[in-house]
Design an enzyme around this catalytic site. Structure first.
Site, PDB file in Angstrom:
ATOM      1  CE  LYS A 132      36.244  -9.469  93.835  1.00  0.00           C
ATOM      2  NZ  LYS A 132      36.222 -10.339  91.799  1.00  0.00           N
ATOM      3  CB  CYS A 137      31.721 -13.208  90.415  1.00  0.00           C
ATOM      4  SG  CYS A 137      31.468 -13.462  88.810  1.00  0.00           S
ATOM      5  CB  SER A 143      31.966 -20.412  85.423  1.00  0.00           C
ATOM      6  OG  SER A 143      31.895 -19.141  84.591  1.00  0.00           O
ATOM      7  CB  CYS A 183      29.521  -7.631  96.448  1.00  0.00           C
ATOM      8  SG  CYS A 183      29.849  -9.141  95.148  1.00  0.00           S
ATOM      9  CD  GLU A 205      29.456 -16.874  85.427  1.00  0.00           C
ATOM     10  OE1 GLU A 205      29.210 -15.857  86.322  1.00  0.00           O
ATOM     11  OE2 GLU A 205      29.383 -17.337  86.505  1.00  0.00           O
ATOM     12  CD  GLU A 230      38.508 -12.234  91.578  1.00  0.00           C
ATOM     13  OE1 GLU A 230      37.992 -13.236  91.591  1.00  0.00           O
ATOM     14  OE2 GLU A 230      38.937 -11.433  92.431  1.00  0.00           O
ATOM     15  CD  GLU A 281      45.329 -19.443  89.842  1.00  0.00           C
ATOM     16  OE1 GLU A 281      45.546 -18.372  90.671  1.00  0.00           O
ATOM     17  OE2 GLU A 281      45.161 -20.325  90.532  1.00  0.00           O
ATOM     18  CD  GLU A 284      32.532 -21.803  81.691  1.00  0.00           C
ATOM     19  OE1 GLU A 284      32.036 -20.743  82.191  1.00  0.00           O
ATOM     20  OE2 GLU A 284      32.586 -22.532  82.641  1.00  0.00           O
TER      21      GLU A 284
END
Lengths: 573, 162
Positions: A357, A298, A318, A502, A278, A360, A365, A281
């Site tokens: 999560k 994230c 990102s 979190c 990151e 996710e 993907e 990037e």
């Protein structure tokens, strides 16, 4: 300061505040099933009724401001009788299946029913038989158990700016549901699980993966690996009656081995990996005039939020996968190759503070050639259940360390658990990547603390980098609107879906209060203060992963395994 | 109802806030007979309101429906006078005859059924209204005949048209 009389004692209260707040500060507990701290009172449940001298009826203490000299009784026979009746009425159409309920033992309704001595059914109402909504990967809704307190509706709208839920219908047939009463999976729900955290009963719960995990643990053909997120080790202790802010990373690792996991990895490692990618990037985007501000990726609730509400900002996200998915990807590629294991024979579990999560991990993907990066996600709560189920006394274990090659993390990776942490970790590494030198002071104070929106300027070499840190999607929405209107400009923005990050995620222990979240945050800062390794780029395991396998950040292999792209999502919003 | 119809309605409420929600929904229902999913979403965009909120408001009020109405819209009065005179049995008979529940529309889209609190014709109790046409002093047998007549009329009209 004014004085009020409560139960024949004088206490102090602030002008203009509600009675309930003054009582709470003075250590007088008045029950409530609908009130939420720091939110406008809704007065829905009437449990917080108190007796005011001179008033005809009882008054709701959550929605009644204090007055000089007012005389209150908080537990007079009349008040207690009224509260007991309310509980009895709430139970009139309740399924009473406590023994089969996920909240058995920590349900607010059950606790109050016990405290107020409800021993028999006084009212019998028509029982509803609504369908359980298990359409979502993350959250299960069981409207039969709902007492219509409205907390989930409010947290979803006011804290998260999503408003996937509202009251549907009227009177006895009211139910909390989504637009057109559809499944949560097709609604605007971002799976954050904050609704679970505020639900007083078992009407909302995570979609548990315990069965799949236990089956895998008992399958001799499977290599079962587990990763644990930075926010779990500073929270799990509370599930075992230790004080908030205790870090039990070593004990948890030992417990995970006792449960039968073949390898225990630390998601802090892949947080370091995320930072390498990151920060590179960001440096690349700044140097080449790429899309700015770059926004962190994230937090899966935030990703879905952008896909739904701000598709124009998708290119700002990102391209890095989250640490959970990066870890999953390197487990099934690098680790599998190195160990000579067929990736199809690896069952990859992650323990996360988060319900999103789960969503996710299930995203299209997040798999490569039919091999999913992560096979099952457990929340902190589910891990605690698993540990109890296996009869492990976590206090009697000896601390252990995580396994190679993904066990070593910097404290920067650990900071990912709190709002501002990803930014702090990224800034440390970006500074090094852009200037070749370490930051003089690694602690970046303006990024720390619970504030919902934090803005700062960082000097990296000759570059003034403008950054912002937000947690809570309503705050994110406000910031995005400012950017859209051209009133604010940034290079880099960190967004965490849950307020505080979190450590306050939707998979954390029930009945979390903000004081506990602050303790967890402090625990992270202490870990960082005392750590020998405080920057991601100096993590030797990260360096060898690059040397052995990935070559360099943003390499072709990195792109294939560790990056992805998101798309506009058509949901009913 | 096409997009222009909806736009005409929304244009009547420029810069509207959430307090215009109910008037807008009423206008849509008057033109279209019900609230379609697409229209709810468009109203949401116009008022910057989440679809869940609109759905919540619209389900609170009996006047809104999310199903297209049938060719014959049957309203059964369940007000006090009609209740005393046996409207529960009337409703039950209609539900059985049409094989739908209140708030639903038959599969052939011929009949839709709505329960209303009071039509304001207590002298005629128990009363039902079909497309605004009142039928007084009904009972189970009578409503079955009434519904059959409408069905017959519909078929005759169809045959003549063909």
């Amino acid at each position: 300061m004014i004085k009020i009389e409560v139960d024949n004692k004088t206490i102090e209260a602030n002008q203009g505040e509600m009675i309930l707040d003054a009582l709470e500060r003075s250590g007088i507990t008045v029950p409530t099933l609908c009130h939420m701290k720091d939110k406008f009172p809704s007065g829905a449940c009437r449990m917080c009724m108190v007796e005011l001298d001179g008033a005809n009826g009882l008054i709701p203490s959550c929605a009644f401001p204090v007055r000089e000299g007012m005389k209150l009784k908080t537990h007079s026979p009349r008040v207690v009788r009224a509260r007991k009746t309310i509980i009895e009425l709430l139970l009139a159409d309740h399924p009473d299946d406590c023994l089969y309920c996920v909240r058995n033992g920590n349900c607010e309704l059950q606790t109050l029913s016990e405290e107020y001595g409800v021993r028999q059914r006084r009212f019998s109402g028509k029982k509803h038989a609504y369908n359980v909504d298990n359409s979502s990967m993350s959250i299960i809704r069981d409207p039969d158990k709902c007492i219509l307190c409205g907390r989930c509706v409010r947290v979803c709208e006011e804290t998260q700016g999503v408003a996937a839920l509202d009251f549907i219908g009227r009177g006895c047939d009211t139910v909390v549901g989504t637009a057109f009463n559809e499944g949560l999976n097709v609604s605007s729900c971002v799976n954050c699980g904050q609704c679970i955290m505020v639900c007083p009963t078992g009407a909302l719960r995570e979609n548990s993966s315990l069965k799949e995990v236990i089956d895998a643990l008992n399958d001799p053909e499977m290599t079962v690996v587990v990763q644990h997120a930075p926010a779990v080790s500073v929270t799990l202790a509370e599930e075992f009656n230790m004080k908030a802010g205790s870090d039990i990373c070593g004990l948890m690792t030992a417990a995970l081995r006792n449960l039968g996991f073949d390898r225990v990895f630390d998601t802090g490692f892949s947080a370091d990996l995320t930072i390498m990618e990151e920060a590179s990037e960001l440096a690349h985007r700044i140097k080449t005039g790429g899309v700015l501000p770059m926004m962190t990726s994230c937090s899966p609730g935030w990703i879905k939020y952008v896909e739904q509400y701000y598709p124009d900002f998708i290119d700002n996200l990102s391209t890095c996968k989250s640490p959970q998915q990066m870890m999953g990807a390197v487990i099934k590629s690098y680790f599998a190759e190195k160990q000579g294991i067929d990736p199809r024979k690896i069952f990859s579990v992650s323990v996360m503070p988060c319900t999103a999560k789960k969503f996710e991990a299930d995203r299209a993907e997040m798999s490569d050639d039919g091999i999913t990066d992560v096979d099952a996600v457990l929340t902190t709560r589910e891990l605690a259940r698993l540990i109890r189920l296996y009869g492990i006394d976590i206090n009697k274990l000896e601390p252990e360390t995580a396994d190679t090659p993904f066990g070593k993390r910097s404290s920067a990776g650990k900071l990912f658990a709190a709002t501002g942490g990803v930014m702090e970790a990224a800034a440390r590494t970006a500074h090094y990547l852009l200037t070749g030198k370490e930051l003089a002071d690694l602690k970046i104070k303006p990024l720390r603390g619970m504030k919902g929106i934090k803005e700062a300027q960082l000097k990296i070499g000759d570059l003034e980098v403008k950054i912002a840190v937000v947690s809570g999607l309503e705050n994110a929405k406000n910031l995005l609107e400012e950017i859209k209107a051209g009133r604010k400009e940034f290079h880099f923005i960190e967004v965490m879906t849950c307020p505080g990050g979190c450590i306050n995620g939707g998979g954390q222990p029930y009945n979390t209060d903000m004081d506990a979240v602050r303790e967890r945050m402090q625990a992270l800062y202490n870990i960082d203060r005392d750590a020998p390794l405080r920057v991601s780029h100096k993590n030797s395991d990260i360096q060898s992963l690059y040397d052995d396998y990935l070559k360099e950040p943003l390499s072709e292999k990195s792109h294939h395994l560790l990056h992805t792209h998101y798309h506009k999502r058509d949901t009913i919003i | 109802m096409n997009n222009t119809d909806l736009q005409v309605i929304l244009d009547k409420y420029p810069d509207a806030q959430r307090d215009s929600l109910i008037p807008i929904l009423q206008d849509i229902q008057e033109v279209q007979g019900y609230l379609s999913r697409e229209n709810v979403i468009e109203v949401g965009k116009h008022l910057k309101l989440p679809a869940s909120k609109i759905y919540g408001v619209a389900t609170f009020y009996n006047q809104f429906t999310f199903l297209p109405q049938g060719e014959y819209h049957v309203q059964v009065c369940r007000g006090t006078a009609c209740h005393v005179k046996g409207s529960a049995a009337v409703l039950d008979a209609i539900e059985r005859e049409l094989n739908i529940k209140a708030g639903q529309t038959t599969k052939d889209k011929l009949f839709s059924l709505e329960v209303v609190a009071c039509i304001g014709a207590c002298g005629l109790a128990p009363v039902i209204s079909v497309n605004g046409e009142f039928h007084a002093g009904v009972n189970g047998d009578k409503v079955r005949k009434i519904l059959k007549n409408y069905r017959k009329n519909h078929q005759e009209v169809k045959i003549t048209n063909e």
